[in-house]
Design an enzyme around this catalytic site. Structure first.
Site, PDB file in Angstrom:
ATOM      1  N   LYS A  39      13.284  10.635 -39.996  1.00  0.00           N
ATOM      2  CA  LYS A  39      12.519  11.868 -40.234  1.00  0.00           C
ATOM      3  C   LYS A  39      12.253  12.645 -38.946  1.00  0.00           C
ATOM      4  O   LYS A  39      12.171  13.868 -38.981  1.00  0.00           O
ATOM      5  CB  LYS A  39      11.200  11.549 -40.937  1.00  0.00           C
ATOM      6  CG  LYS A  39      10.219  10.836 -40.025  1.00  0.00           C
ATOM      7  CD  LYS A  39       8.922  10.458 -40.690  1.00  0.00           C
ATOM      8  CE  LYS A  39       8.000   9.904 -39.621  1.00  0.00           C
ATOM      9  NZ  LYS A  39       6.952   9.035 -40.104  1.00  0.00           N
ATOM     10  N   ARG A 134      -5.310   5.686 -41.334  1.00  0.00           N
ATOM     11  CA  ARG A 134      -4.483   6.604 -42.109  1.00  0.00           C
ATOM     12  C   ARG A 134      -4.280   5.925 -43.456  1.00  0.00           C
ATOM     13  O   ARG A 134      -5.254   5.717 -44.168  1.00  0.00           O
ATOM     14  CB  ARG A 134      -3.172   6.957 -41.376  1.00  0.00           C
ATOM     15  CG  ARG A 134      -2.523   8.217 -41.940  1.00  0.00           C
ATOM     16  CD  ARG A 134      -1.268   8.626 -41.200  1.00  0.00           C
ATOM     17  NE  ARG A 134      -0.128   7.736 -41.476  1.00  0.00           N
ATOM     18  CZ  ARG A 134       1.089   7.880 -40.950  1.00  0.00           C
ATOM     19  NH1 ARG A 134       1.326   8.860 -40.102  1.00  0.00           N
ATOM     20  NH2 ARG A 134       2.068   7.045 -41.251  1.00  0.00           N
TER      21      ARG A 134
HETATM   22  C1  LIG Z   1       6.919   8.014 -39.197  1.00  0.00           C
HETATM   23  C2  LIG Z   1       6.646   6.649 -39.663  1.00  0.00           C
HETATM   24  C3  LIG Z   1       7.239   5.557 -39.017  1.00  0.00           C
HETATM   25  C4  LIG Z   1       8.121   5.693 -37.805  1.00  0.00           C
HETATM   26  O1  LIG Z   1       7.437   6.189 -36.704  1.00  0.00           O
HETATM   27  P1  LIG Z   1       8.145   6.334 -35.281  1.00  0.00           P
HETATM   28  O2  LIG Z   1       7.032   6.653 -34.373  1.00  0.00           O
HETATM   29  O3  LIG Z   1       9.140   7.436 -35.412  1.00  0.00           O
HETATM   30  O4  LIG Z   1       8.799   5.058 -34.954  1.00  0.00           O
HETATM   31  C5  LIG Z   1       6.995   4.303 -39.525  1.00  0.00           C
HETATM   32  N1  LIG Z   1       6.188   4.119 -40.589  1.00  0.00           N
HETATM   33  C6  LIG Z   1       5.591   5.141 -41.224  1.00  0.00           C
HETATM   34  C7  LIG Z   1       4.713   4.860 -42.388  1.00  0.00           C
HETATM   35  C8  LIG Z   1       5.792   6.440 -40.781  1.00  0.00           C
HETATM   36  O5  LIG Z   1       5.206   7.453 -41.427  1.00  0.00           O
END
Ligand SMILES: *Cc1c(COP(=O)(O)O)cnc(C)c1O
Length: 370
Positions: A39, A134
């Site tokens: 993402k 969160r």
């Molecule tokens: C975005 C996200 C990740 C990955 O985060 P990075 O900092 O890009 O490694 C992992 N778990 C969840 C739930 C996320 O929303």
């Protein structure tokens, strides 16, 4: 004839592939599977293909269209929906995600019903909030109750495991204590259901420093990593280095459109900038200022951009402009010159998403023209 277009986000796929391979190998040595998170680079197809070339077996995103691309083009890859699903997207999600992260009983029940209608099953990872505040179950009793429901009652759901997210909102660092808690919760659930959980997911890039220190508690066997594969921007904040990785997989290239000597302090009555902020301006006399054609809309906070020329300073900007201080540079920049910048996560998220930023690729060597 193709005309070069700017601003550009140049992506070195060879370096991305190296980083994917390195992250998989490093985590693999500690029994940790890496789910590659796409993402952060807006699920750009070439980047997804490169993650697959680098050897991931599972990919994740918070956005369904990105998971759809993966399912369509790499059906062998296990897909993981990262953001808690909306009730209104369950049917779409089931078409593209093998597993989703969850924390709400009503949603799980709705997923189970939808699966039942379709005659399919769906994997579930229950999220636990260990203090970052969160997503995730905060109440242990509720977690255990829902885990048992997923296991025994909602027969179209498959309880894959539990997971947590740290560092994204509450800035809480993963450590032996909070991740140890996750392992002990997993063990409690395993006792209640009489079998091992497949996935105990100990977080995202923010857990990587702990991996490098060898401090991830035994029992954590899965991480979801995007940023830490794309960039090396967390090393500064978390005080670690991962020198085997490239920090320059992504480069912003922007064109110089003005160069003039001007004062450093605005002239007149100061109110607010284009975004309603009231910045402080420091008077350091006249400076050689450059404007490049890229702005907040393309990169977010441009003052977080890192110019490749170390003698350039990013002063600020607005939606479509970034203002540079060129005074100390050894180079005599001319209008039309292309300036290169590296970035933090924010810059990658914005630039990969912006239709105004043209994406260009340095291909994986074996696929390039030799
Ligand atoms: C975005 C996200 C990740 C990955 O985060 P990075 O900092 O890009 O490694 C992992 N778990 C969840 C739930 C996320 O929303």
């Amino acid at each position: 004839m193709t005309i070069e277009q700017y601003p550009q986000l140049q992506i070195d796929l060879e370096k991305v592939k190296h980083n994917v391979e390195t992250m998989i190998a490093t985590c693999g040595k500690q029994g940790i599977t890496v789910s590659g998170v796409v993402k952060g680079a807006n699920g750009i197809p070439e980047v997804i293909d490169t993650f697959v070339a680098g050897g991931v077996t599972t990919l994740s995103s918070s956005r369904l269209p990105q998971l759809a691309y993966i399912k369509e083009n790499h059906p062998e890859i296990t897909t993981l929906m990262l953001r808690l699903p909306m009730l209104t997207e369950i049917d779409d999600m089931l078409a593209v995600a093998d597993i989703s992260l969850n924390s709400e009983e009503v949603v799980l029940k709705a997923i189970n019903n939808a699966c039942h209608e379709k005659g399919i099953t769906h994997g579930v990872v229950l999220m636990v909030d260990l203090g970052d505040l969160r997503e995730g179950f905060f109440d242990e009793t509720e977690l255990l109750k829902v885990a048992e429901k997923v296991e025994y009652q909602w027969t179209n759901l498959e309880l894959k495991g539990i997971g947590t997210n740290l560092g994204c909102y509450g800035s809480i660092e993963p450590d032996e204590v909070n991740l140890g808690k996750l392992v002990s919760l997993a063990q409690t659930i395993e006792k209640r259901i009489g079998r091992k959980l497949e996935i105990v997911s100990g977080g995202a890039t923010t857990t990587v420093p702990l991996v490098l220190k060898g401090g991830v508690p035994e029992g954590i066997n899965h991480l979801r990593i995007g940023d830490g594969i794309f960039l090396r921007d967390m090393e500064y904040y978390f005080d670690y280095t991962f020198d085997e990785l490239y920090g320059d997989c992504f480069t912003i290239i922007a064109e110089l459109i003005e160069k003039k000597e001007k004062p450093s302090h605005p002239i007149g009555t100061i109110s607010v900038d284009a975004f309603g902020n009231k910045p402080e301006y420091v008077d350091i006399g006249n400076r050689l200022r450059g404007l490049v054609a890229i702005g907040r809309q393309d990169v977010g906070d441009m003052t977080k951009l890192i110019p490749e020329d170390p003698d350039i300073k990013v002063i600020g900007g607005s939606s479509d402009h970034t203002i540079l201080d060129l005074t100390d540079s050894q180079k005599d920049y001319q209008i039309g010159d292309k300036l290169r910048f590296h970035m933090e996560y924010e810059g990658l998220v914005f630039s990969s998403n912006s239709e105004y930023v043209h994406k260009t690729f340095i291909p994986i060597a074996s696929e390039g023209i030799s």
